[in-house]
Every structure is written in structure tokens, then in C-alpha cells.
Design a protein around this motif. Structure first.
Motif, PDB file in Angstrom:
ATOM      1  N   SER A   1      42.714  -2.334  17.616  1.00 18.89           N
ATOM      2  CA  SER A   1      41.740  -1.726  18.496  1.00 18.89           C
ATOM      3  C   SER A   1      40.706  -2.766  18.895  1.00 18.89           C
ATOM      4  CB  SER A   1      41.122  -0.550  17.761  1.00 18.89           C
ATOM      5  OG  SER A   1      39.845  -0.326  18.195  1.00 18.89           O
TER       6      SER A   1
ATOM      7  N   TYR B   1      37.722  15.300  16.885  1.00 19.99           N
ATOM      8  CA  TYR B   1      38.742  15.124  17.929  1.00 19.99           C
ATOM      9  C   TYR B   1      38.998  16.427  18.665  1.00 19.99           C
ATOM     10  CZ  TYR B   1      43.153  13.388  19.908  1.00 19.99           C
ATOM     11  OH  TYR B   1      44.151  12.993  20.744  1.00 19.99           O
TER      12      TYR B   1
ATOM     13  N   TYR C   1      38.548   9.651  24.117  1.00 19.15           N
ATOM     14  CA  TYR C   1      39.362   9.077  23.042  1.00 19.15           C
ATOM     15  C   TYR C   1      40.350   8.034  23.540  1.00 19.15           C
ATOM     16  CZ  TYR C   1      37.182  12.143  19.752  1.00 19.15           C
ATOM     17  OH  TYR C   1      36.252  12.729  18.947  1.00 19.15           O
TER      18      TYR C   1
ATOM     19  N   TYR D   1      37.466  13.815  11.014  1.00 18.84           N
ATOM     20  CA  TYR D   1      38.102  13.156  12.170  1.00 18.84           C
ATOM     21  C   TYR D   1      38.777  14.165  13.078  1.00 18.84           C
ATOM     22  CZ  TYR D   1      37.499   9.106   9.141  1.00 18.84           C
ATOM     23  OH  TYR D   1      36.975   8.154   8.327  1.00 18.84           O
ATOM     24  N   THR D   2      39.564  15.045  12.492  1.00 20.02           N
ATOM     25  CA  THR D   2      40.262  16.019  13.332  1.00 20.02           C
ATOM     26  C   THR D   2      39.269  17.000  13.937  1.00 20.02           C
ATOM     27  OG1 THR D   2      40.682  17.445  11.448  1.00 20.02           O
ATOM     28  CG2 THR D   2      42.397  15.882  12.018  1.00 20.02           C
TER      29      THR D   2
ATOM     30  N   LEU E   1      40.682  20.195   9.315  1.00 18.44           N
ATOM     31  CA  LEU E   1      41.315  19.423   8.238  1.00 18.44           C
ATOM     32  C   LEU E   1      40.340  18.410   7.637  1.00 18.44           C
ATOM     33  CD1 LEU E   1      44.110  19.035   6.890  1.00 18.44           C
ATOM     34  CD2 LEU E   1      44.414  17.105   8.414  1.00 18.44           C
ATOM     35  N   ASP E   2      39.669  17.662   8.456  1.00 17.91           N
ATOM     36  CA  ASP E   2      38.614  16.757   7.985  1.00 17.91           C
ATOM     37  C   ASP E   2      37.701  16.440   9.162  1.00 17.91           C
ATOM     38  OD1 ASP E   2      39.996  14.931   9.493  1.00 17.91           O
ATOM     39  OD2 ASP E   2      40.920  13.930   7.796  1.00 17.91           O
TER      40      ASP E   2
ATOM     41  N   SER F   1      33.750   9.620  20.684  1.00 14.74           N
ATOM     42  CA  SER F   1      34.751   8.934  19.872  1.00 14.74           C
ATOM     43  C   SER F   1      34.062   8.004  18.882  1.00 14.74           C
ATOM     44  CB  SER F   1      35.658   8.141  20.811  1.00 14.74           C
ATOM     45  OG  SER F   1      36.397   7.218  20.088  1.00 14.74           O
ATOM     46  N   MET F   2      34.066   8.411  17.617  1.00 13.78           N
ATOM     47  CA  MET F   2      33.330   7.667  16.589  1.00 13.78           C
ATOM     48  C   MET F   2      34.092   6.401  16.232  1.00 13.78           C
ATOM     49  SD  MET F   2      31.010  10.047  15.818  1.00 13.78           S
ATOM     50  CE  MET F   2      30.931  11.729  16.402  1.00 13.78           C
ATOM     51  N   GLU F   3      33.509   5.262  16.589  1.00  9.41           N
ATOM     52  CA  GLU F   3      34.237   4.013  16.397  1.00  9.41           C
ATOM     53  C   GLU F   3      34.309   3.623  14.931  1.00  9.41           C
ATOM     54  OE1 GLU F   3      36.739   1.665  18.059  1.00  9.41           O
ATOM     55  OE2 GLU F   3      35.531   2.996  19.281  1.00  9.41           O
TER      56      GLU F   3
ATOM     57  N   THR G   1      41.464   5.151  20.941  1.00  8.04           N
ATOM     58  CA  THR G   1      40.350   4.579  20.169  1.00  8.04           C
ATOM     59  C   THR G   1      40.614   4.783  18.683  1.00  8.04           C
ATOM     60  OG1 THR G   1      39.135   6.636  20.184  1.00  8.04           O
ATOM     61  CG2 THR G   1      38.689   5.123  21.976  1.00  8.04           C
ATOM     62  N   MET G   2      39.830   4.119  17.860  1.00 10.76           N
ATOM     63  CA  MET G   2      39.990   4.254  16.415  1.00 10.76           C
ATOM     64  C   MET G   2      39.841   5.709  15.991  1.00 10.76           C
ATOM     65  SD  MET G   2      40.958   1.591  15.109  1.00 10.76           S
ATOM     66  CE  MET G   2      40.924   2.013  13.374  1.00 10.76           C
ATOM     67  N   ALA G   3      38.885   6.414  16.608  1.00 10.90           N
ATOM     68  CA  ALA G   3      38.652   7.815  16.233  1.00 10.90           C
ATOM     69  C   ALA G   3      39.898   8.648  16.495  1.00 10.90           C
ATOM     70  CB  ALA G   3      37.469   8.358  17.015  1.00 10.90           C
ATOM     71  N   ALA G   4      40.550   8.404  17.627  1.00 13.19           N
ATOM     72  CA  ALA G   4      41.762   9.163  17.954  1.00 13.19           C
ATOM     73  C   ALA G   4      42.869   8.837  16.967  1.00 13.19           C
ATOM     74  CB  ALA G   4      42.199   8.839  19.376  1.00 13.19           C
ATOM     75  N   ILE G   5      42.977   7.576  16.614  1.00 10.22           N
ATOM     76  CA  ILE G   5      44.029   7.176  15.668  1.00 10.22           C
ATOM     77  C   ILE G   5      43.790   7.840  14.323  1.00 10.22           C
ATOM     78  CG2 ILE G   5      44.954   5.218  14.372  1.00 10.22           C
ATOM     79  CD1 ILE G   5      44.328   3.522  16.897  1.00 10.22           C
ATOM     80  N   ARG G   6      42.525   7.833  13.874  1.00 12.85           N
ATOM     81  CA  ARG G   6      42.209   8.445  12.581  1.00 12.85           C
ATOM     82  C   ARG G   6      42.487   9.943  12.608  1.00 12.85           C
ATOM     83  NH1 ARG G   6      36.977   6.290  13.064  1.00 12.85           N
ATOM     84  NH2 ARG G   6      37.061   4.076  12.694  1.00 12.85           N
ATOM     85  N   ALA G   7      42.143  10.589  13.729  1.00 12.13           N
ATOM     86  CA  ALA G   7      42.344  12.031  13.809  1.00 12.13           C
ATOM     87  C   ALA G   7      43.826  12.383  13.818  1.00 12.13           C
ATOM     88  CB  ALA G   7      41.669  12.579  15.059  1.00 12.13           C
ATOM     89  N   ARG G   8      44.630  11.507  14.387  1.00  5.79           N
ATOM     90  CA  ARG G   8      46.049  11.844  14.527  1.00  5.79           C
ATOM     91  C   ARG G   8      46.871  11.364  13.349  1.00  5.79           C
ATOM     92  NH1 ARG G   8      47.400  11.196  20.812  1.00  5.79           N
ATOM     93  NH2 ARG G   8      49.453  11.607  19.978  1.00  5.79           N
TER      94      ARG G   8
ATOM     95  N   PRO H   1      46.970  12.093  10.088  1.00  5.00           N
ATOM     96  CA  PRO H   1      47.639  13.033   9.175  1.00  5.00           C
ATOM     97  C   PRO H   1      48.919  13.613   9.751  1.00  5.00           C
ATOM     98  CG  PRO H   1      45.350  13.680   9.543  1.00  5.00           C
ATOM     99  CD  PRO H   1      45.600  12.488  10.384  1.00  5.00           C
ATOM    100  N   TYR H   2      49.046  13.584  11.063  1.00  4.82           N
ATOM    101  CA  TYR H   2      50.214  14.186  11.696  1.00  4.82           C
ATOM    102  C   TYR H   2      51.211  13.146  12.185  1.00  4.82           C
ATOM    103  CZ  TYR H   2      46.956  18.008  11.590  1.00  4.82           C
ATOM    104  OH  TYR H   2      46.063  18.950  11.153  1.00  4.82           O
TER     105      TYR H   2
END
Lengths: 412, 89
Positions: free
Chosen positions: A29, A147, B15, A143-144, A140-141, A153-155, B23-30, B32-33
Motif C-alpha cells: 500500500s 468498512y 476505500y 475494521y469491518t 465482527l471487529d 478509510s483508517m490508514e 486502502t489498508m483499511a479495506a484490506i484489513r476489513a476484508r 477475515p473473509y
């Protein structure tokens, strides 16, 4: 509408094909030089460019005690930047401190404090509005959650720390109460059968099947006892809770001598009667500046209804010596209501102390609704106690829930 | 029209980086799946490819080389060739 500063484009355009494919696959990233990092935020607390942090370092040195020698703290740990020990020898002798790598968390706590005062832009504090009916929030946590709610978007952890410290109160509540709560039933999760019963009663009101009828005689009430920090949250943070329950009218009732802080007068105010602030049609903030047991004895809140009322105690310190005697007076009334009581704690020891205190004093009078567990929506910002810098905590890090025992009539 | 609308939403989302990556946030959110989604995608892909393979196989002309042909004399062969017009070329 690009929220990122234009400079990031420079760094995101990959020069090499390899970099491009890595980015395409999301493996790499781009890094923005304006982003806060541990490297560019780290300073010794007593040499910080910010006045109040230097004062804080001086306060620690005047009040805190070294865990090794017992003398006043006077040595700033070079790894974390926070005064922790009496001198270098004591710091080197404290093997437990180095082995547990507590200094890493202390360093983060230090950097978070520096970052808050850095004067950078805080785009993450721009919160989303009401969601469409077909958008489901994922609990779930963090981040989700961010989202699916379409937050900024938290970098990195700095953005997270700013937002989660603020939103940990409303979102902890929402995660417990929501239909898609992340707390699973025993044995898959901490929720007990009694807990599910209480949650189901509240959800029956909050998420009715038939929305054409008026199902609420009165707004729901979420009592927040011993309110301090949470009552100073701006109302738009509490709006996030109402966005998650779009069909429910509810009041947030802040109870406690420190429930109302006046920013202009810089002091806690007390009112004879309640003080009401209406945010919108759905949400009302009510402040009572007295102890719960006083108001309960005066029957100010009667009647209670487990379908409409819930209690939230955000780090009450039930078992802490300084608060114990007040809670001892409040707890019988709380258990009497038969409404669920959700209790959070700063860290595991704190929560354990409260849990043990309840068991010591009220054994057999309450049911566990949620077994002591880590709160999923705790603040990710690490903080430290000024009187003992090695005591690290996060807001709402631990969670458990109880309810006064109910007795069923049997006919045999 | 539709592509323009899609493109607009795609660019507007917070995102995505300006170059279109997550972005990093999108990657982190996705995250778990990610594994489950990848397995599901792999399963669907293999089903599709498998179907094509099977269809290709089943439409390839049959191979009759193992069918025994009775011996023919030269005259018989010439007569058959004449009958089917194969020696006119």
C-alpha cells in the motif's frame, strides 16, 4: 471526491512493474509522508514540544513510584519515552518490564498523545450519516464496522485511536444490543442463556417485525451510571448509536455527580432536577447529577421495564476502594430492576476485581448475562496511569454483564 | 450511462487509493473473509472450467480405430470408391 491529499498520488503511482502488481493485488500500500507514524511522532515525554505533556511528565515524576526501588520516578525510559523508573540501574534491573515488552505499548501510548496534539488534519472525525435500510453493519471487529458503515478509510493505528476512543461507548452498546451481535451464545461465545433472554427482550422493542404499529409506549432508556467521560462526548458521537437503531426512540440517561460538565465554566454542574438536551426526534440526552441510589429511592425512574431499559456501567470500579461504598448502596436497587447491567473495565485486573466483588457481596442474587470477556469494541488507544506509568489500559477493554435473579413461579 | 454511474461510485468510495487499489483499511476489513472468498472463487472457477472441459471432451469426434474392419478385396474397394465418388478427384 478524493479525500486524500494530492501528494499521495505521487507515492501511489508505482514506478516499477513489480510494485504495480503488488499494489494491484493489494499486497503493497502506498505510504503518505504526512501520515502519522511511530517514527515521526516519537519524542521523550519530558522533552515534548507540547506544554501539557511536559507538565504531565513532571506530574509523573512528582507522584509515581518506581516499581523496583520504591523511590520517586526520575528516569525516562529511552525505549518508550515515558518516565518509569527511579534511575538507569533500576530500569536495567527491571527484567519483567523488558521481557513483557510493556515499553512497546507505552511507546504507542506516548505516540498517540503526541499525535493528538500535532495539529494534523483529522479527516477520520468526519462520521457517516444514516445508512440505507438495505445496508447491514458488520460487528465482527472495528475494521469491518468502519468498512460497512463507510467511515473514513483508517490508514493506521493513529487514525483508529482517535476514532475508537470516541466511539467505543456508543458502539460497545450497539454491538451488545444489535440483532447481529458478535457475542455468541455459550459455549461458542461469552453470552449465557439468561443473557440471550435479556437481549432478546430489548431487541423485541428495537427491531420489531411489524413496523406499521406503534410498539413503543415510551422511549427506551439506556442508563449510564457513574458517567464521566461518556457524558462529555459530543452528541454526534451518540448519533452513531441512533443510526444503528434507526427505528427506535431512546433516551440516554447519564447518572452521577460528574454527569454534566460545563466547558465554559470548566466545572461539573449539579442540577436540582434533571437536565434534558434533545438531539432529534429519536434521541434525547438526560442528565441527573446525583447518585443512582438517591434517585432510585426517590422513585424518579420508576417503573423499570426489562423490554425498554438497560444499564451501562463504563469502568465503574465496583471493587475499587474509593468507589465501593457508593456502589454498595446502588447495587441492590440495580439488581431489583431485573434489567440487564453491562459493565466494562479498563483492563483484565480491573474487570476481574469488579467481578469478584460482585460474587463476594451478591452471590446468588444475580445471573451472569455475559461472562467476563474482552470487549470487541474497546478503544484501541493505549493509555497509562499517571500515578503508575506501568499500568496500561484501554477504555472499555473488558466486558461482562449481570442481572438481578428472577424467580419463576412453579405450580407443582 | 450505467458504466459512468458505476465508475463514479467506484471513484467516490473512500476505500480505494487514487490508482484504484484497496486502502489498508479495506484490506484489513476484508481479511477475515479473504480465505473463504478465495476458496469459493476457486471452487466456482474450477466448476466453470470443468464444465467447459467436459463439454469439449464430449463433442470431440469419436475414435473408431479400435473397431475391427473386415478385409476387403481390391475390386470391392474400387467399386465402393466409385459408388461414393471418392476417386473422381
Amino acid at each position: 471526491m478524493l479525500r486524500r491529499p494530492a501528494t499521495s498520488r505521487m507515492f501511489s503511482a508505482s514506478a516499477t512493474p513489480r510494485g504495480f502488481f503488488k499494489q494491484l493485488l493489494g499486497l503493497d500500500s502506498p505510504v503518505d509522508p504526512n501520515q502519522p507514524t511511530v517514527e515521526n511522532r516519537f519524542t521523550m515525554l519530558d522533552q515534548s514540544p507540547y506544554d501539557d505533556l511536559r507538565k504531565r511528565a513532571a506530574f509523573i515524576k512528582s507522584r509515581a513510584r518506581c516499581p523496583v526501588t520504591g523511590r520517586p520516578v526520575n528516569f525516562t525510559c529511552p525505549l518508550s519515552g515515558i518516565p518509569t523508573h527511579a534511575d538507569r540501574a533500576a530500569w536495567e534491573a527491571d527484567t519483567e518490564y523488558h521481557k513483557s515488552e510493556r515499553w512497546k505499548l507505552l511507546k504507542m501510548a506516548n505516540c498517540f498523545e503526541q499525535d493528538l496534539r500535532s495539529g494534523r488534519e483529522f479527516p477520520e472525525l468526519e462520521f457517516p450519516g444514516r445508512a440505507d435500510d438495505d445496508q447491514i453493519t458488520n460487528f465482527l471487529d472495528w475494521y469491518t464496522f468502519f468498512y460497512t458503515r463507510n467511515f473514513y478509510s483508517m490508514e493506521n493505528e493513529f487514525n483508529m485511536a482517535v476514532v475508537t476512543k470516541m466511539l467505543t461507548y456508543p458502539i460497545t452498546m450497539a454491538a451488545i444490543l444489535d440483532e447481529y451481535s458478535p457475542y455468541q451464545l455459550n459455549p461458542k461465545g461469552p453470552l449465557t442463556l439468561e443473557g440471550l433472554k435479556s437481549a432478546a427482550a430489548l431487541r423485541y422493542t428495537m427491531f420489531p417485525q411489524d413496523r406499521t404499529k406503534a410498539w413503543q409506549d415510551r422511549p427506551m432508556r439506556f442508563f449510564i451510571l457513574g458517567a464521566r467521560m461518556e457524558s462529555q462526548l459530543p452528541w454526534h458521537a451518540w448519533m452513531q448509536l441512533s443510526f444503528l437503531m434507526p427505528h427506535t426512540k431512546f433516551d440516554l440517561v447519564f447518572v452521577g455527580p460528574e454527569a454534566y460538565y460545563d466547558r465554559r465554566k470548566q466545572s461539573y454542574l449539579s442540577f436540582e432536577d434533571k437536565h434534558v438536551e434533545r438531539v432529534d426526534d429519536q434521541l434525547k440526552l438526560i442528565y441527573y447529577t446525583d447518585y443512582f441510589h438517591v434517585l432510585n429511592d426517590a422513585q424518579d425512574f420508576m417503573p423499570y421495564d426489562p423490554y425498554l431499559d438497560a444499564f451501562f456501567l463504563f469502568h465503574p470500579g465496583l471493587g475499587a476502594p474509593e468507589a465501593m461504598d457508593q456502589w454498595q448502596k446502588s447495587m441492590p436497587g440495580l439488581l431489583e430492576t431485573k434489567c440487564p447491567i453491562y459493565v466494562t473495565g479498563f483492563h483484565e485486573q480491573d474487570s476481574r476485581q469488579d467481578w469478584d466483588w460482585l460474587h463476594r457481596n451478591y452471590e446468588g442474587q444475580f445471573d451472569a448475562l455475559i461472562e467476563p470477556t474482552k470487549n470487541i469494541f474497546h478503544s484501541t488507544k493505549w493509555e497509562f496511569n499517571d500515578l503508575n506509568p506501568q499500568e496500561l489500559f484501554q477504555l472499555n477493554q473488558q466486558l461482562f454483564a449481570i442481572r438481578g435473579k428472577r424467580y419463576y413461579v412453579s405450580y407443582n | 450511462m450505467l458504466t459512468r454511474r458505476f465508475y463514479a461510485t467506484y471513484r467516490d468510495t473512500k476505500y480505494r487509493n487514487p490508482n484504484g487499489t484497496m486502502t489498508m483499511a479495506a484490506i484489513r476489513a476484508r481479511q477475515p473473509y479473504a480465505l473463504r472468498n478465495a476458496l469459493l472463487g476457486l471452487g466456482m472457477l474450477s466448476f466453470a472450467v470443468g464444465t467447459y472441459m467436459w463439454a469439449y471432451q464430449s463433442f470431440t469426434p469419436d475414435d473408431f480405430s479400435d473397431v475391427p474392419v473386415p478385409p476387403l478385396s481390391e475390386e470391392e474397394l474400387a467399386r465402393l470408391r466409385k459408388e461414393y465418388g471418392l476417386d473422381k478427384k
